[in-house]
Write a protein that holds these residues in place. Sequence first.
Motif, PDB file in Angstrom:
ATOM      1  N   CYS A  55       0.856  -1.185   0.000  1.00 22.92           N
ATOM      2  CA  CYS A  55       0.000   0.000   0.000  1.00 22.92           C
ATOM      3  C   CYS A  55       0.892   1.236   0.000  1.00 22.92           C
ATOM      4  O   CYS A  55       1.741   1.390   0.876  1.00 22.92           O
ATOM      5  N   GLN A  57       0.225   4.150   0.775  1.00 25.05           N
ATOM      6  CA  GLN A  57      -0.117   5.107   1.833  1.00 25.05           C
ATOM      7  C   GLN A  57       0.450   4.714   3.196  1.00 25.05           C
ATOM      8  O   GLN A  57       0.988   5.537   3.901  1.00 25.05           O
ATOM      9  N   CYS A  58       0.312   3.458   3.553  1.00 25.48           N
ATOM     10  CA  CYS A  58       0.723   3.062   4.897  1.00 25.48           C
ATOM     11  C   CYS A  58       1.803   1.979   4.882  1.00 25.48           C
ATOM     12  O   CYS A  58       2.219   1.506   5.935  1.00 25.48           O
ATOM     13  N   GLY A  72      -4.059  -1.630   6.809  1.00 25.59           N
ATOM     14  CA  GLY A  72      -3.405  -0.514   7.496  1.00 25.59           C
ATOM     15  C   GLY A  72      -4.195   0.773   7.397  1.00 25.59           C
ATOM     16  O   GLY A  72      -4.206   1.582   8.310  1.00 25.59           O
ATOM     17  N   CYS A  73      -4.843   0.992   6.281  1.00 24.44           N
ATOM     18  CA  CYS A  73      -5.584   2.230   6.075  1.00 24.44           C
ATOM     19  C   CYS A  73      -6.645   1.979   5.005  1.00 24.44           C
ATOM     20  O   CYS A  73      -6.606   0.950   4.330  1.00 24.44           O
ATOM     21  N   ASN A  75      -6.918   3.120   2.170  1.00 21.45           N
ATOM     22  CA  ASN A  75      -6.316   3.017   0.842  1.00 21.45           C
ATOM     23  C   ASN A  75      -5.878   1.597   0.509  1.00 21.45           C
ATOM     24  O   ASN A  75      -5.747   1.228  -0.654  1.00 21.45           O
ATOM     25  N   CYS A  76      -5.627   0.790   1.550  1.00 22.05           N
ATOM     26  CA  CYS A  76      -5.229  -0.603   1.349  1.00 22.05           C
ATOM     27  C   CYS A  76      -6.266  -1.334   0.503  1.00 22.05           C
ATOM     28  O   CYS A  76      -5.931  -2.236  -0.259  1.00 22.05           O
TER      29      CYS A  76
END
Length: 147
Positions: A55, A57-58, A72-73, A75-76
């Motif tokens: 990912c 993002q995270c 994790g977020c 976005n995952c």
Amino acid sequence: MKCYKCGMPATTFVTTTINGNTTQQYLCDECYRQQQHEFYFHSRQPQPKVKEVVCPQCNTKQSEFLKTGFLGCPNCYKAFEGAIDKLLPKIQGSTTHVPRKHMGVVEEESRTEKLKRLNLQLYKAKMAMDYEQADKIFKQIKELDPK
Ligand SMILES: [Zn+2]
Ligand SMILES: [Zn+2]
């Protein structure tokens, strides 16, 4: 007959078909064993490498997610979309960590809270016979809840 590889007395007659070409070979015990071993070794498919998805993002790795089932977020979801689709039936039963759905619920709740508050204000405005204010609130309620 002699072994075609080493010239020792052959004990085995082997017919091999590779890519449609049939070859007939005389082999001794030792060479036959060796050939069998090589054949087995070469016919083993190398493990297909799974491309690691991370990912952006995270930095949660897809392999980590597959192990734990935790994202994790939000976005995952996008990053691991393919893997999630395959895993979804499994995950739904075992974890409540579903951010997208969760976020939707939060939004729904805050809207309900707002409606409650506006309805109370509308009630108060009507009690105070402030019809101008009541009308304003009524419009806000209709915007939130256009039934
Ligand atoms: Zn041989
Ligand atoms: Zn993430």
